[in-house]
Design an enzyme around this catalytic site. Structure first.
Site, PDB file in Angstrom:
ATOM      1  N   GLY A  30      90.659  14.806  85.279  1.00 47.71           N
ATOM      2  CA  GLY A  30      89.741  14.004  84.484  1.00 47.71           C
ATOM      3  C   GLY A  30      90.084  13.935  83.003  1.00 47.71           C
ATOM      4  O   GLY A  30      89.308  13.414  82.210  1.00 47.71           O
ATOM      5  N   ASN A  74      88.507  11.515  96.074  1.00 43.62           N
ATOM      6  CA  ASN A  74      87.417  12.475  95.909  1.00 43.62           C
ATOM      7  C   ASN A  74      86.395  11.834  94.969  1.00 43.62           C
ATOM      8  O   ASN A  74      86.609  11.788  93.760  1.00 43.62           O
ATOM      9  CB  ASN A  74      88.008  13.764  95.306  1.00 43.62           C
ATOM     10  CG  ASN A  74      86.948  14.779  94.956  1.00 43.62           C
ATOM     11  OD1 ASN A  74      85.780  14.632  95.328  1.00 43.62           O
ATOM     12  ND2 ASN A  74      87.350  15.823  94.242  1.00 43.62           N
ATOM     13  N   GLU A 107      86.364  22.505  90.599  1.00 46.98           N
ATOM     14  CA  GLU A 107      84.975  22.365  90.142  1.00 46.98           C
ATOM     15  C   GLU A 107      84.047  23.243  90.984  1.00 46.98           C
ATOM     16  O   GLU A 107      83.037  23.751  90.489  1.00 46.98           O
ATOM     17  CB  GLU A 107      84.565  20.878  90.171  1.00 46.98           C
ATOM     18  CG  GLU A 107      85.264  20.121  89.042  1.00 46.98           C
ATOM     19  CD  GLU A 107      85.551  18.664  89.302  1.00 46.98           C
ATOM     20  OE1 GLU A 107      84.987  18.071  90.230  1.00 46.98           O
ATOM     21  OE2 GLU A 107      86.383  18.101  88.548  1.00 46.98           O
ATOM     22  N   HIS A 150      88.016  23.194  95.576  1.00 49.15           N
ATOM     23  CA  HIS A 150      88.268  22.354  94.397  1.00 49.15           C
ATOM     24  C   HIS A 150      87.928  23.176  93.147  1.00 49.15           C
ATOM     25  O   HIS A 150      86.984  23.978  93.159  1.00 49.15           O
ATOM     26  CB  HIS A 150      87.425  21.083  94.468  1.00 49.15           C
ATOM     27  CG  HIS A 150      87.799  20.096  93.406  1.00 49.15           C
ATOM     28  ND1 HIS A 150      87.386  20.239  92.103  1.00 49.15           N
ATOM     29  CD2 HIS A 150      88.583  18.994  93.436  1.00 49.15           C
ATOM     30  CE1 HIS A 150      87.898  19.249  91.376  1.00 49.15           C
ATOM     31  NE2 HIS A 150      88.624  18.483  92.164  1.00 49.15           N
ATOM     32  N   SER A 153      94.291  13.303  87.134  1.00 47.58           N
ATOM     33  CA  SER A 153      94.534  12.096  86.321  1.00 47.58           C
ATOM     34  C   SER A 153      95.609  11.189  86.905  1.00 47.58           C
ATOM     35  O   SER A 153      96.365  10.566  86.164  1.00 47.58           O
ATOM     36  CB  SER A 153      94.882  12.482  84.880  1.00 47.58           C
ATOM     37  OG  SER A 153      93.774  13.094  84.262  1.00 47.58           O
ATOM     38  N   LYS A 158      83.534  12.826  94.159  1.00 51.24           N
ATOM     39  CA  LYS A 158      82.722  13.804  93.425  1.00 51.24           C
ATOM     40  C   LYS A 158      81.241  13.383  93.455  1.00 51.24           C
ATOM     41  O   LYS A 158      80.801  12.825  94.459  1.00 51.24           O
ATOM     42  CB  LYS A 158      83.258  13.983  91.994  1.00 51.24           C
ATOM     43  CG  LYS A 158      84.771  14.290  91.991  1.00 51.24           C
ATOM     44  CD  LYS A 158      85.293  14.758  90.676  1.00 51.24           C
ATOM     45  CE  LYS A 158      86.776  15.023  90.794  1.00 51.24           C
ATOM     46  NZ  LYS A 158      87.349  15.569  89.575  1.00 51.24           N
ATOM     47  N   GLU A 183      96.328  20.921  91.926  1.00 50.83           N
ATOM     48  CA  GLU A 183      95.608  20.221  90.863  1.00 50.83           C
ATOM     49  C   GLU A 183      95.501  21.125  89.633  1.00 50.83           C
ATOM     50  O   GLU A 183      94.609  21.989  89.581  1.00 50.83           O
ATOM     51  CB  GLU A 183      94.195  19.854  91.325  1.00 50.83           C
ATOM     52  CG  GLU A 183      94.146  18.935  92.523  1.00 50.83           C
ATOM     53  CD  GLU A 183      92.845  18.151  92.567  1.00 50.83           C
ATOM     54  OE1 GLU A 183      92.912  16.928  92.586  1.00 50.83           O
ATOM     55  OE2 GLU A 183      91.770  18.774  92.553  1.00 50.83           O
TER      56      GLU A 183
HETATM   57  P1  PGA Z   1      90.893  13.009  88.557  1.00 53.05           P
HETATM   58  O1  PGA Z   1      90.318  14.103  89.584  1.00 53.05           O
HETATM   59  O2  PGA Z   1      91.806  12.094  89.355  1.00 53.05           O
HETATM   60  O3  PGA Z   1      89.673  12.306  88.036  1.00 53.05           O
HETATM   61  O4  PGA Z   1      91.647  13.747  87.515  1.00 53.05           O
HETATM   62  C1  PGA Z   1      91.133  14.655  90.574  1.00 53.05           C
HETATM   63  C2  PGA Z   1      90.359  15.699  91.329  1.00 53.05           C
HETATM   64  O5  PGA Z   1      89.624  16.475  90.717  1.00 53.05           O
HETATM   65  O6  PGA Z   1      90.480  15.789  92.567  1.00 53.05           O
END
Ligand code: PGA
Length: 257
Positions: free
Chosen positions: A176, A12, A102, A100, A216, A14, A170
């Site tokens: 992140g 992803n 976000e 997601h 992460s 983003k 997640e």
């Molecule tokens: P990350 O993001 O691997 O940077 O923690 C995962 C995600 O939000 O899909």
């Protein structure tokens, strides 16, 4: 349509990459994937919308899968700034990520919105990667199970099958942040999710639906998660932005099995 028999390693991107580095990343991964005889994992790239066509060209014929990071619940119309699942399918996408955290946090998306988006993906003939997961506060209040139970009930549409649906667990606090849950707690949550899917759909479908862990995940910790019996791949953000790291995460799958 998704290939349900292999684990899914999904990147992803983003709101990262510009044209040149996005295409270079995709080209590098396409070469690595093509050079692997019968890869045991499916690999998905989900770039920002404006790069989907270019990334699609860069990976054409490589076997890599392409996906969008979101889709609208309708197939067309007056929805400024939105993108339909129909267009994603037309551009060669096999998946749309929906719900997601976000999107849920920054755009106020509810479970009902996420369910409608997943249904739109299904209607367009592409797979929905439906994201669920508790926040830091919910985690601290021991509400993770209740939150994920409600998200599964509210976000997975009728008609979900292993061919058209992937779940991504997640924990929001792990995204992140460099912090991850213990592998044991991830296994417990994935087992719980599978049970909820079995109750909602049927046992065979629930067994076959791929459930990804995300948050992460890096080349340093991926083996711990990918080896778990109910983890069928990963949804990877930060570590999907270089070919070296993303490929190294994917290589953990063979090590994990
Ligand atoms: P990350 O993001 O691997 O940077 O923690 C995962 C995600 O939000 O899909």
């Amino acid at each position: 349509m998704p290939d349900t028999h292999r684990p899914l390693i999904a990147g992803n991107w983003k709101m990262n990459t510009l044209q040149a580095d996005g295409v270079a990343l995709a080209t590098d991964l396409a070469e690595l994937y093509q050079a692997t005889s019968e890869p045991i994992f499916e690999m998905l790239l989900a770039p920002p919308f404006p790069l989907i066509a270019k990334v699609g060209e860069a990976i054409a014929g490589s076997g890599l899968s392409l996906g969008g990071q979101d889709c609208h619940r309708l197939s067309k119309g007056a929805h400024t700034g939105d993108v339909s699942a129909v267009l994603l399918a037309d551009l060669g996408c096999r998946y749309a990520i929906v719900g997601h955290s976000e999107r849920r946090a920054n755009h106020g998306e509810t479970d009902a919105d996420v369910m409608a988006k997943a249904a739109a993906a299904h209607k367009a003939g592409i797979g929905a990667i439906i994201c669920v997961g508790e926040t830091q506060e919910e985690h601290e209040d021991d509400k993770s199970i209740d939150v994920v139970k409600a998200q599964i009930a509210g976000s997975v549409p009728d008609g979900a099958t292993a061919a058209n649906t992937v779940i991504a667990y997640e924990p929001v606090w792990a995204i992140g942040s460099g912090r991850t849950p213990s592998p044991a707690s991830v296994q417990d949550m994935h087992d719980f999710i599978r049970g909820e899917l079995a109750a909602r759909l049927d046992g065979e479908t629930a067994d076959d639906i791929r459930i990804l862990y995300g948050g992460s995940m890096t080349p340093n910790n991926a083996v711990e998660f990918l080896r778990l019996p109910d983890v069928d791949g990963g949804l990877i953000g930060g570590a999907s932005l270089t070919a070296e790291d993303f490929w190294a995460v994917a290589q953990c799958y063979p090590l994990a099995t």
